[in-house]
Design an enzyme around this catalytic site. Structure first.
Site, short mmCIF file in Angstrom:
data_model
loop_
_atom_site.label_atom_id
_atom_site.label_comp_id
_atom_site.label_asym_id
_atom_site.label_seq_id
_atom_site.Cartn_x
_atom_site.Cartn_y
_atom_site.Cartn_z
N LYS A 103 0.86 -1.19 0.00
CA LYS A 103 0.00 0.00 0.00
C LYS A 103 0.89 1.24 0.00
O LYS A 103 1.84 1.31 0.78
CB LYS A 103 -0.85 -0.06 1.27
CG LYS A 103 -1.80 1.07 1.48
CD LYS A 103 -2.75 0.74 2.63
CE LYS A 103 -3.46 1.97 3.11
NZ LYS A 103 -4.42 1.68 4.17
N HIS A 105 -0.29 4.56 0.19
CA HIS A 105 -0.87 5.75 0.80
C HIS A 105 -1.18 5.44 2.27
O HIS A 105 -0.93 4.32 2.72
CB HIS A 105 -2.15 6.17 0.06
CG HIS A 105 -3.22 5.13 0.11
ND1 HIS A 105 -3.24 4.04 -0.74
CD2 HIS A 105 -4.28 4.98 0.93
CE1 HIS A 105 -4.28 3.29 -0.46
NE2 HIS A 105 -4.93 3.83 0.56
#
Ligand SMILES: O=P(O)(O)OC[C@H]1O[C@H](OP(=O)(O)OP(=O)(O)O)[C@H](O)[C@@H]1O
Ligand SMILES: O=C(O)c1cc(=O)[nH]c(=O)[nH]1
Length: 213
Positions: A103, A105
């Site tokens: 991921k 963000h």
């Protein structure tokens, strides 16, 4: 076979997780039985499943600090097992799992949960070729932690590419023990003891003769 192992076979049969028929495995083999852990799919069954894993871990005397559940199926397994370890075995074990895709963000990263450090016990449902364990070991070592072992639900006790089973191969390659709640031998003795299931015995025995270790 211990009582909890017999109970586990009954639980897996009652939930349809353990079935008899004709199933194509990841290896391409046609197996007369199959273990589909995705069917432990309700609150009550997942809670009970965690208690079986926790008991097998406690009886194994494995030495570990943290539980690692590889995505995806390892995630609910790790979660329910740490709950059972806390509730039934008085051990508050940290757990961590990985994302299959990193991921980029928010908090970012590939790992979610506790810090991956110390002696790490990997939890999964089955081992087929050992690929998933290999990937988990890489993640654990990359974090500077140490793989302490693997706990799975069912050891099918069948040969991998050579004479060893995929599980024996995992133990040899990564120098870690693999513990299971039940193994094929347990299942065979259960079938032998239950007249209503004896119709499956011949096929399972002949599969073991062909592919067993
Ligand atoms: O020993 P292996 O050959 O790796 O096979 C076993 C792995 O395969 C399945 O998961 P899969 O990798 O399909 O991912 P999933 O948990 O997302 O279903 C299973 O849950 C094990 O993790
Ligand atoms: O070898 C496999 O593919 C396999 C066997 C089994 O019993 N359960 C499972 O999820 N995979």
């Amino acid at each position: 076979m211990k009582d909890y192992q017999r109970d586990f076979i009954e639980f897996a049969l009652a939930t349809g997780v353990l079935r008899f028929g004709e199933f194509t495995l990841k290896s391409g083999r046609i197996s007369p039985y199959f273990f589909n852990s995705g069917l432990f799919n309700s609150g009550a069954t997942l809670a009970r499943l965690g208690r079986f894993y926790a008991q097998a871990i406690s009886e194994s005397k494995l030495d570990y600090d943290v539980l690692f559940g590889p995505a995806y199926k390892g995630i609910p397994l790790a979660s329910t097992t740490v709950v059972a370890l806390a509730d039934q075995h008085d051990r508050d074990v940290p757990y961590v799992f990985n994302r299959k895709e990193k991921k980029d963000h928010g908090e970012g990263g590939q790992l979610v949960g506790a810090e991956l450090k110390g002696k790490v016990l990997i939890i999964d449902d089955v081992i087929s070729a050992g690929t998933s364990v290999g990937e988990s070991v890489d993640i654990i070592r990359a974090a500077g932690a140490h793989p302490a072992g693997v706990i799975i639900a069912l050891d099918r006790q069948e040969r991998g590419q050579g004479e060893l089973s995929a599980i024996q191969q995992v133990e040899q390659t990564h120098k870690i023990p693999v513990v299971s709640i039940i193994c094929l031998n347990d299942l065979l003795s259960y079938l032998q003891d239950h007249p209503n299931l004896q119709k499956y015995l011949a096929a399972v025995k002949s599969y073991r003769e062909q592919y067993g270790v």
